[in-house]
Each structure stands twice: as C-alpha cells, then as structure tokens.
Design a protein around this motif. Structure first.
Motif, mmCIF file in Angstrom:
data_model
loop_
_atom_site.group_PDB
_atom_site.id
_atom_site.type_symbol
_atom_site.label_atom_id
_atom_site.label_comp_id
_atom_site.label_asym_id
_atom_site.label_seq_id
_atom_site.Cartn_x
_atom_site.Cartn_y
_atom_site.Cartn_z
ATOM 1 N N SER A 1 -15.696 6.137 -0.277
ATOM 2 C CA SER A 1 -15.771 7.590 -0.493
ATOM 3 C C SER A 1 -14.567 8.300 0.121
ATOM 4 O O SER A 1 -14.050 9.275 -0.440
ATOM 5 C CB SER A 1 -17.065 8.138 0.111
ATOM 6 N N LEU A 2 -14.079 7.812 1.253
ATOM 7 C CA LEU A 2 -12.915 8.426 1.896
ATOM 8 C C LEU A 2 -11.647 8.095 1.096
ATOM 9 O O LEU A 2 -10.833 8.975 0.801
ATOM 10 C CB LEU A 2 -12.769 7.930 3.347
ATOM 11 N N LEU A 3 -11.522 6.810 0.723
ATOM 12 C CA LEU A 3 -10.331 6.377 -0.022
ATOM 13 C C LEU A 3 -10.193 7.163 -1.321
ATOM 14 O O LEU A 3 -9.115 7.620 -1.685
ATOM 15 C CB LEU A 3 -10.408 4.873 -0.333
ATOM 16 N N THR A 4 -11.337 7.328 -2.019
ATOM 17 C CA THR A 4 -11.316 8.011 -3.314
ATOM 18 C C THR A 4 -10.937 9.478 -3.162
ATOM 19 O O THR A 4 -10.093 9.996 -3.891
ATOM 20 C CB THR A 4 -12.704 7.890 -3.982
ATOM 21 N N LEU A 5 -11.564 10.139 -2.206
ATOM 22 C CA LEU A 5 -11.270 11.566 -2.023
ATOM 23 C C LEU A 5 -9.814 11.766 -1.603
ATOM 24 O O LEU A 5 -9.108 12.628 -2.136
ATOM 25 C CB LEU A 5 -12.215 12.180 -0.978
ATOM 26 N N ALA A 6 -9.366 10.941 -0.650
ATOM 27 C CA ALA A 6 -7.985 11.065 -0.171
ATOM 28 C C ALA A 6 -7.018 10.842 -1.340
ATOM 29 O O ALA A 6 -6.064 11.606 -1.525
ATOM 30 C CB ALA A 6 -7.728 10.071 0.954
ATOM 31 N N LYS A 7 -7.301 9.836 -2.148
ATOM 32 C CA LYS A 7 -6.434 9.516 -3.284
ATOM 33 C C LYS A 7 -6.351 10.701 -4.262
ATOM 34 O O LYS A 7 -5.288 11.019 -4.787
ATOM 35 C CB LYS A 7 -6.978 8.266 -3.983
ATOM 36 N N SER A 8 -7.501 11.338 -4.485
ATOM 37 C CA SER A 8 -7.523 12.468 -5.417
ATOM 38 C C SER A 8 -6.680 13.636 -4.912
ATOM 39 O O SER A 8 -6.316 14.518 -5.673
ATOM 40 C CB SER A 8 -8.965 12.932 -5.663
ATOM 41 N N ARG A 9 -6.379 13.629 -3.609
ATOM 42 C CA ARG A 9 -5.537 14.699 -3.049
ATOM 43 C C ARG A 9 -4.120 14.185 -2.740
ATOM 44 O O ARG A 9 -3.358 14.815 -2.009
ATOM 45 C CB ARG A 9 -6.154 15.234 -1.743
ATOM 46 N N GLY A 10 -3.801 13.006 -3.273
ATOM 47 C CA GLY A 10 -2.432 12.486 -3.125
ATOM 48 C C GLY A 10 -2.173 11.692 -1.863
ATOM 49 O O GLY A 10 -1.031 11.431 -1.502
ATOM 50 N N ILE A 11 -3.232 11.314 -1.170
ATOM 51 C CA ILE A 11 -3.060 10.561 0.086
ATOM 52 C C ILE A 11 -3.536 9.126 -0.122
ATOM 53 O O ILE A 11 -4.682 8.893 -0.513
ATOM 54 C CB ILE A 11 -3.902 11.187 1.236
ATOM 55 N N GLN A 12 -2.641 8.184 0.177
ATOM 56 C CA GLN A 12 -3.022 6.776 0.042
ATOM 57 C C GLN A 12 -3.211 6.191 1.435
ATOM 58 O O GLN A 12 -2.352 6.348 2.313
ATOM 59 C CB GLN A 12 -1.889 6.042 -0.686
ATOM 60 N N LEU A 13 -4.346 5.537 1.626
ATOM 61 C CA LEU A 13 -4.607 4.893 2.922
ATOM 62 C C LEU A 13 -4.382 3.396 2.774
ATOM 63 O O LEU A 13 -4.991 2.752 1.915
ATOM 64 C CB LEU A 13 -6.045 5.186 3.372
ATOM 65 N N VAL A 14 -3.493 2.844 3.570
ATOM 66 C CA VAL A 14 -3.112 1.431 3.442
ATOM 67 C C VAL A 14 -3.328 0.716 4.778
ATOM 68 O O VAL A 14 -2.906 1.221 5.824
ATOM 69 C CB VAL A 14 -1.619 1.308 3.031
ATOM 70 N N ARG A 15 -3.951 -0.447 4.719
ATOM 71 C CA ARG A 15 -4.226 -1.196 5.950
ATOM 72 C C ARG A 15 -2.944 -1.814 6.507
ATOM 73 O O ARG A 15 -2.147 -2.391 5.763
ATOM 74 C CB ARG A 15 -5.246 -2.304 5.684
ATOM 75 N N VAL A 16 -2.759 -1.670 7.807
ATOM 76 C CA VAL A 16 -1.629 -2.340 8.461
ATOM 77 C C VAL A 16 -2.059 -3.772 8.741
ATOM 78 O O VAL A 16 -3.157 -4.005 9.267
ATOM 79 C CB VAL A 16 -1.270 -1.616 9.792
ATOM 80 N N ASP A 17 -1.215 -4.727 8.357
ATOM 81 C CA ASP A 17 -1.534 -6.142 8.563
ATOM 82 C C ASP A 17 -1.236 -6.504 10.015
ATOM 83 O O ASP A 17 -0.075 -6.483 10.445
ATOM 84 C CB ASP A 17 -0.669 -6.976 7.595
ATOM 85 N N SER A 18 -2.299 -6.834 10.768
ATOM 86 C CA SER A 18 -2.109 -7.088 12.202
ATOM 87 C C SER A 18 -1.376 -8.405 12.467
ATOM 88 O O SER A 18 -0.959 -8.669 13.597
ATOM 89 C CB SER A 18 -3.450 -7.067 12.924
ATOM 90 N N ASN A 19 -1.216 -9.238 11.435
ATOM 91 C CA ASN A 19 -0.499 -10.505 11.638
ATOM 92 C C ASN A 19 1.006 -10.352 11.447
ATOM 93 O O ASN A 19 1.757 -11.311 11.654
ATOM 94 C CB ASN A 19 -1.012 -11.573 10.661
ATOM 95 N N ARG A 20 1.419 -9.187 11.009
ATOM 96 C CA ARG A 20 2.863 -8.961 10.823
ATOM 97 C C ARG A 20 3.300 -7.783 11.690
ATOM 98 O O ARG A 20 2.493 -6.918 12.052
ATOM 99 C CB ARG A 20 3.152 -8.622 9.357
ATOM 100 N N SER A 21 4.593 -7.777 11.984
ATOM 101 C CA SER A 21 5.109 -6.688 12.807
ATOM 102 C C SER A 21 4.996 -5.372 12.028
ATOM 103 O O SER A 21 5.296 -5.311 10.834
ATOM 104 C CB SER A 21 6.553 -7.018 13.162
ATOM 105 N N LEU A 22 4.559 -4.330 12.730
ATOM 106 C CA LEU A 22 4.375 -3.021 12.082
ATOM 107 C C LEU A 22 5.688 -2.510 11.491
ATOM 108 O O LEU A 22 5.725 -1.975 10.376
ATOM 109 C CB LEU A 22 3.831 -2.018 13.115
ATOM 110 N N ALA A 23 6.786 -2.713 12.222
ATOM 111 C CA ALA A 23 8.087 -2.191 11.783
ATOM 112 C C ALA A 23 8.539 -2.813 10.463
ATOM 113 O O ALA A 23 9.341 -2.216 9.740
ATOM 114 C CB ALA A 23 9.127 -2.425 12.870
ATOM 115 N N ASP A 24 8.003 -4.007 10.142
ATOM 116 C CA ASP A 24 8.387 -4.656 8.878
ATOM 117 C C ASP A 24 7.510 -4.200 7.715
ATOM 118 O O ASP A 24 7.660 -4.680 6.592
ATOM 119 C CB ASP A 24 8.252 -6.187 8.998
ATOM 120 N N GLN A 25 6.546 -3.337 7.988
ATOM 121 C CA GLN A 25 5.620 -2.911 6.931
ATOM 122 C C GLN A 25 5.899 -1.463 6.515
ATOM 123 O O GLN A 25 6.656 -0.764 7.140
ATOM 124 C CB GLN A 25 4.177 -3.064 7.414
#
Ligand SMILES: Nc1ncnc2c1ncn2[C@@H]1O[C@H](COP(=O)(O)OP(=O)(O)OP(=O)(O)O)[C@@H](O)[C@H]1O
Ligand SMILES: O=P(O)(O)O[C@H]1[C@H](OP(=O)(O)O)[C@@H](OP(=O)(O)O)[C@@H](O)[C@@H](O)[C@@H]1OP(=O)(O)O
Ligand SMILES: [Mg+2]
Ligand SMILES: [Mg+2]
Length: 347
Positions: A26-50
């Motif tokens: 429900s959060l992902l859908t609403l955010a998307k409808s307002r132009g906001i994409q929520l993307v999971r940060v992969d904890s196995n990779r360095s944040l700076a490379d994502q």
C-alpha cells in the motif's frame, strides 16, 4: 504523477523486521502514484556502489554503516540522508535521549511537561551504595542505559524496593514510576506531521500494592507494543487492539504539537516518536519517558499518505535547494515547504 515522470528515488536500509512492517504494498503503490520510488538497499553491497538515490531512509546501527553513509554522501553531495547518524545516536542512550526534553521550553500553556526523576548507574558497586539512589522514591523502573534496538535494550523491570536492586545488571537508568491511569500517548512525528495515539501502558501502582507485593521486582518488555500487525490481517481489528477504546482524554493537540516541533528542531530529526504519560497526581502535568527513532509507523492509521506526502515535500525542497546551488541538507530544523492537505496537524 506517472512512473515515467518520476522525481524521486528513495533507498531504504532497514532491518528485516522493520522492512516487513514498514514497506507495505500500500505504501509502495501510493508513493509510486506520486512519483516516488522506494528501492531496497542491498546490505551485501557497499551503499556507495548502489543507486542512484535522491534520499536514503535508514535505521541500521554500527560504525560500518556510518562509514558507508559518509562515503555515499561524499560521492553524492546532493543526496539527502534521513536522518543524520550523529543526530540519531543521541537516542541510543536513555540519558542523552531525555536531556533534550529538559532543555525544551514551551510558553503560554496551562499544561506543563518534563521527565520523571531518574539516575544512571554504571556499575554493581554503585548499585549497593545507598547514597546513589536514596533521593529516588520507589517503585522505580530499571531500563537498560543503551537503547540500541536490541531485544535486550527493551527489557525493563519494575522495582518495588531497594532490596531488589542487586538483581539488576548495570549500566541502567533508574526512573521513578509515575502513576498515569494505565494509558500512554504515543506521538508520531514525520517531519511536520504530528499524530498522537493512545496505547495500553502499565497499570497504576497504589501504596498498598507496593507494601503487599510478594515479588520485589517485575520484569516486562514492550508493553505498549503487544499486538503484532503481521499477525492481524484486518486493519480495523489491529487498531482496536492497539488503540484503547476508552474514555481517557487526549492531551491538547496544540500542546503536543509544540513539544513535537521543539524536539524535532532541537534534535534535528524528522522521523521519530515519543511516549508521553499524564501524571495522575496533576491533571495537566505530562512526562516524556521515551523517544524512538523511526518507530513503527505502520501502526499509525493512514501512515501511507503521511509518509508519501513527506517524501514528496522532501523532493520538492531538495529540487529547490539544488537549483539554488545549495548542497541539499534537510534536517528536522528545516521547514519543509508544504500545503495543508489532510487532517494532520502541521508544526
Ligand atoms: N517512568 C515511568 N512511569 C510509569 N510507566 C513507565 C515509565 N517509564 C516507562 N513506563 C512504562 O513502561 C513502558 C516501557 O518503557 P519505555 O517506553 O521507556 O521502553 P522502550 O522499550 O524504550 O519502549 P518502546 O517499545 O516504545 O521503544 C512504557 O511504554 C510505559 O508503559
Ligand atoms: O516494532 P515496530 O516496527 O512496530 O516499532 C518499534 C520499533 O521496532 P523496530 O524498529 O525494531 O521495528 C522500536 O525500535 P527499536 O527501539 O527496537 O529500535 C521502537 O521504536 C518502538 O517504539 C517501535 O514501536 P512503537 O513505538 O511505534 O509502538
Ligand atoms: Mg516506549
Ligand atoms: Mg524506546
């Protein structure tokens, strides 16, 4: 706004439990409808490379994560980190957490606020030194000094007499237990949005009860968080379980909003909640007993729209700052540019 007209990508870095409760379809859908994409940060990779990410939403602990955030910020000076780890750290210690409340001033109100009397004990020796705790009135609540999100950091004990103090493991905070009618107010803050809800709390303790108890220490953990949303499929049922359907009067909203706004600015945090109790000895005295970073927002009715609006406002503000050539720096002390849109109160 359609997806191809996207104007913000938010990377979230959350522990699995938090991810499960917060990142709902429900959060992902609403955010998307307002132009906001929520993307999971992969904890196995360095944040700076994502990425690319316009904003990082996070609730993780430790030096490695702090270093990763620093590196990410250096490489992406225009990205917003919600919130600054240094600001969040204040909430990892139950003394520094409440210090900010003691320094806060709210003028011209008939209600007053503060914190319960408390002391910190660092070692066993001090625990057996009566001078350390003789100024405290029993019962007291013993809380781990560290509030780092571990199960251990939520383990509390109601201590009825000093005889039981030797059962405790320092470092701890001993805080006077204040009767408050068994109801706690949880105030959720999302930038300028403030929402206060009622929850069950520990029942009052009478003088007779203190004298009559067979156990001099009672352990407990997360009393106000007993229902687990994942186990309740129906939203309404969940709110019924968590929010009391009783006659307890809510604290005046303008008063709560003033405190929330003061805390947000002083702590430079956007995402937190605080627990408030009303001292049963006075009808207008309120005590703040706990502040949590990135609390269980999914338990707040309509959290999807509140969070989505916050993200949208944040992206607008970031865009403006970048256009003006400023490095995006959005902390709780800033005014996020918003229009009055729903019933939520703006600070
Ligand atoms: N000084 C106090 N007087 C009376 N009751 C208190 C006091 N401090 C805590 N409590 C009760 O104990 C509960 C747990 O305390 P507290 O909120 O400090 O713990 P916590 O583990 O940090 O909670 P949370 O799950 O909100 O992070 C409160 O919700 C309230 O019911
Ligand atoms: O469990 P939930 O998601 O609902 O949220 C709880 C959150 O747990 P999580 O961050 O581990 O998920 C807790 O954080 P930690 O102290 O443990 O870090 C603390 O903030 C509670 O106060 C939250 O409950 P609420 O105050 O909103 O009732
Ligand atoms: Mg609490
Ligand atoms: Mg807490």
């Amino acid at each position: 706004m359609a997806d191809n007209n996207k104007f913000g990508v938010i990377g979230y870095a959350l522990a699995p439990k938090k991810q499960n409760s917060f990142i709902r379809e429900s959060l992902l859908t609403l955010a998307k409808s307002r132009g906001i994409q929520l993307v999971r940060v992969d904890s196995n990779r360095s944040l700076a490379d994502q990425g690319p990410f316009d904003c990082i939403l996070h609730k993780l602990y430790g030096d490695d994560w702090k270093r990763q955030l620093q590196e990410f910020q250096t490489r992406n000076p225009n990205a917003v980190i919600l919130d600054a780890p240094e600001a969040i750290e204040r909430l990892h210690n139950r003394i520094s957490m409440l210090q900010v409340v003691s320094e806060l001033r709210v003028d011209d109100r008939t209600e007053t606020f503060g914190i319960p009397k408390q002391i910190v004990i660092y070692d066993k020796e001090t625990l057996s030194d009566s001078q350390a705790w003789e100024s405290l009135k029993f019962p007291v609540i013993a809380k781990p000094l560290v509030a780092d999100g571990s199960a251990k950091s939520h383990k509390m004990a109601l201590v009825f007499s000093h005889n039981a103090l030797n059962k405790l493991k320092p470092p701890i905070v001993l805080q006077e237990f204040v009767n408050h009618g068994g109801v706690i107010f949880k105030v959720y803050v999302v930038g300028e949005h403030v929402r206060c809800v009622k929850r069950k709390s520990l029942p009052d303790v009478s003088e007779e009860k203190v004298l009559g108890v067979s156990e001099d220490l009672l352990s407990f953990s997360q009393v106000s968080n007993l229902a687990n949303r994942d186990s309740v499929d129906d939203d309404e049922k969940f709110y019924q379980m968590m929010n009391l359907d009783d006659t307890t009067e809510m604290p005046p909203q303008p008063f709560i909003v003033d405190i929330a706004s003061g805390l947000r600015r002083a702590m430079k945090l956007n995402l937190f909640n605080f627990d408030v109790i009303r001292d049963a000895r006075y009808g207008n005295r309120y005590l703040i007993i706990d502040i949590n970073y990135f609390p269980g927002y999914a338990k707040m009715p309509g959290y999807e729209s509140v969070l989505t609006q916050f993200f949208v406002d944040l992206m607008h503000k970031k865009e403006l700052e970048v256009q003006e050539g400023n490095v995006a720096k959005i902390d709780g002390s800033d005014e996020v540019l918003t229009e009055e849109k729903d019933e939520d109160v703006k600070v």
